[in-house]
Design an enzyme around this catalytic site. Structure first.
Site, PDB file in Angstrom:
ATOM      1  N   GLU A   1       0.905  -1.120  -0.153  1.00 21.69           N
ATOM      2  CA  GLU A   1      -0.038  -0.064  -0.140  1.00 21.69           C
ATOM      3  C   GLU A   1       0.874   1.346   0.082  1.00 21.69           C
ATOM      4  O   GLU A   1       0.548   2.297   0.731  1.00 21.69           O
ATOM      5  CB  GLU A   1      -0.991  -0.032   1.128  1.00 21.69           C
ATOM      6  CG  GLU A   1      -1.852  -1.179   1.313  1.00 21.69           C
ATOM      7  CD  GLU A   1      -2.688  -1.301   2.578  1.00 21.69           C
ATOM      8  OE1 GLU A   1      -2.575  -0.519   3.587  1.00 21.69           O
ATOM      9  OE2 GLU A   1      -3.801  -2.273   2.749  1.00 21.69           O
TER      10      GLU A   1
ATOM     11  N   GLU B   1      -6.438 -10.568  -0.410  1.00 25.85           N
ATOM     12  CA  GLU B   1      -6.999 -10.455   0.953  1.00 25.85           C
ATOM     13  C   GLU B   1      -8.733 -10.335   0.583  1.00 25.85           C
ATOM     14  O   GLU B   1      -9.297  -9.511   0.831  1.00 25.85           O
ATOM     15  CB  GLU B   1      -6.647  -9.161   1.459  1.00 25.85           C
ATOM     16  CG  GLU B   1      -5.122  -9.090   1.495  1.00 25.85           C
ATOM     17  CD  GLU B   1      -4.736  -7.871   2.468  1.00 25.85           C
ATOM     18  OE1 GLU B   1      -5.423  -6.958   3.035  1.00 25.85           O
ATOM     19  OE2 GLU B   1      -3.565  -7.531   2.128  1.00 25.85           O
TER      20      GLU B   1
HETATM   21  C1  HAH Z   1      -5.417  -4.440   4.468  1.00 21.87           C
HETATM   22  N1  HAH Z   1      -5.695  -3.078   4.127  1.00 21.87           N
HETATM   23  C2  HAH Z   1      -4.122  -4.920   4.936  1.00 21.87           C
HETATM   24  O1  HAH Z   1      -3.205  -5.345   3.859  1.00 21.87           O
HETATM   25  C3  HAH Z   1      -4.401  -5.977   5.851  1.00 21.87           C
HETATM   26  O2  HAH Z   1      -3.060  -6.522   6.577  1.00 21.87           O
HETATM   27  C4  HAH Z   1      -5.027  -5.717   6.922  1.00 21.87           C
HETATM   28  O3  HAH Z   1      -5.084  -6.875   8.057  1.00 21.87           O
HETATM   29  C5  HAH Z   1      -6.473  -5.583   6.523  1.00 21.87           C
HETATM   30  C6  HAH Z   1      -6.528  -4.693   5.166  1.00 21.87           C
HETATM   31  C7  HAH Z   1      -6.481  -2.694   3.555  1.00 21.87           C
HETATM   32  C8  HAH Z   1      -7.105  -1.097   3.683  1.00 21.87           C
HETATM   33  C9  HAH Z   1      -6.232  -0.365   4.665  1.00 21.87           C
HETATM   34  O4  HAH Z   1      -5.392  -0.731   5.086  1.00 21.87           O
HETATM   35  C10 HAH Z   1      -6.465   1.328   4.718  1.00 21.87           C
HETATM   36  C11 HAH Z   1      -7.584   1.675   3.962  1.00 21.87           C
HETATM   37  C12 HAH Z   1      -8.389   0.669   3.337  1.00 21.87           C
HETATM   38  C13 HAH Z   1      -8.116  -0.594   3.170  1.00 21.87           C
END
Ligand code: HAH
Length: 389
Positions: free
Chosen positions: A187, A294
């Protein structure tokens, strides 16, 4: 004569005292047997109708054996809990939901917390599953010590890169040959159109160099591991364009990147079939494997900020949500099957609706129902749509 109890047996068993003639005894026995047959047939029908995962159901991974591995994000707790058998039956890949993130596995500069991560890797190995690693470099769930010196001042780029190298080398080396694919960088692309990279501490301190370095360190530690860039909102054309540019630049610079992780935090409202197909088309044109890393399908509309649940805000799983969700899941898997030559894995983010990270994101305390198994661990209607093709 018989009273049904929860175990499917009659309380009123025949009594074999001398008082009864042999004939009465036979008649009673026959009656009991018929009752038994009726009751067991009834129970079987009820079980089938209530969508219990019966022995005729092969388990998700087996329906997809000619397409891609099907994985799930886990915590050590679910591996010993009621979910254990469901995980073994349905999935052939595991990812650590949280315990390999820097804050959990490396909470202090000189302390690693290996135990929970080791448990997940051992479970995967013991059950013949693939194991994915998540994640080596991210802006969230990252400890403060990384970015500060002993006086609490922000560290230099050199020190931060040195720490990143030590971290990645230690973690990837420990699981060398056991973890086949890593989400190396997570990200880093900003959601807005006006900014390219996310303004994280990594970026503020190192500029974009930490991205290539993270891949390089991981590759040095395990040259056989497949290294992924992972992000969400990949169906948004503006964000996707930036991700594709980044991946192309890394490749052009000889950075060891081998795949793209599309998180797949989708919902009953989006993405549409057209935009999912367009996205997969563009990413697969890069010529490296794609994984949906995911996957979940929220029953709510997406929101940008985090907030508390409002007192009167409903969070029931309505019949309408159930219907939209099964249609959406059906469509997603139809499109994913079409792209099987580019997709090397699909991973669900959590096991059942009993617990999902979406119960607290973006709205704290609002129950969500994003997965294929319900809170009683039974396959939902959406499950049967996904395996019917
Ligand atoms: C994910 N981010 C992460 O990759 C994962 O490690 C976590 O457990 C859950 C979701 C998704 C995300 C974010 O971090 C911020 C905004 C929107 C989506």
């Amino acid at each position: 004569m018989s009273t049904c109890n929860p175990y499917g047996w009659s309380y009123d068993q025949p009594v074999y005292f001398g008082k009864h003639s042999v004939k009465t005894h036979d008649r009673r026995a026959r009656g009991s047997f018929l009752t038994f047959l009726l009751i067991t047939t009834g129970f079987t029908l009820v079980a089938l109708c209530s969508n219990a995962q019966t022995s005729s159901d092969k388990g998700l991974k087996n329906y997809y054996k000619d397409f891609f591995p099907v994985g799930v994000a886990v915590s050590p707790e679910v591996l010993t809990g009621a979910e254990r058998e469901l995980i073994i039956k349905n999935f052939n890949s595991v990812t650590a939901e949280n315990v390999m993130k820097i804050g959990r596995i490396h909470p202090e500069e000189n302390r690693y917390n290996w135990e929970p991560a080791d448990q997940i890797v051992a479970f995967g190995e013991a059950n013949g599953m693939k194991v994915r690693g998540h994640t080596l470099c991210w802006h969230n769930q990252t400890p403060d010590w990384l970015f500060k010196d002993k006086d609490g001042k922000q560290v230099s780029k050199d020190i931060l890169l040195q720490r990143l190298k030590e971290h990645i080398t230690a973690v990837v080396t420990r699981y060398k040959g056991k973890i086949y694919a890593w989400d190396v960088v997570n990200e880093v692309i900003d959601d807005s159109a006006s900014k390219y990279f996310r303004e994280s501490l990594w970026y503020q301190i190192c500029g974009e160099d930490f991205i290539a370095k993270a891949f390089q360190y991981a590759h040095e530690a395990d040259p056989n591991a497949l290294l992924f860039y992972n992000d969400y909102n990949t169906e948004n054309p503006t964000k996707r364009k930036k991700i594709i540019e980044l991946v192309n630049k890394l490749k052009a610079n000889g950075v060891p990147i081998h795949g793209i992780g599309l998180q797949g935090h989708w919902s009953i409202f989006e993405p549409s079939e057209t935009s999912l197909r367009e996205s997969l088309k563009q990413f697969s044109a890069l010529g490296m494997p794609i994984q949906i890393t995911e996957l979940d399908v929220s029953v709510y509309r997406s929101e940008s900020g985090r907030r508390e649940k409002m007192a009167e805000e409903p969070d029931e799983f309505t019949a309408e949500m159930e219907q939209l969700q099964l249609e959406q899941y059906k469509m997603f898997f139809k499109v994913l099957r079409e792209f099987k030559s580019s997709i090397s894995g699909i991973t669900f983010w959590n096991v059942t609706d009993k617990r999902s990270w979406l119960d607290n994101f973006p709205v704290r305390g609002r129950k969500n129902y994003p997965l294929l198994f319900d809170q009683e661990l039974k396959p939902k209607k959406a499950y049967w749509e996904v395996v019917k093709f």
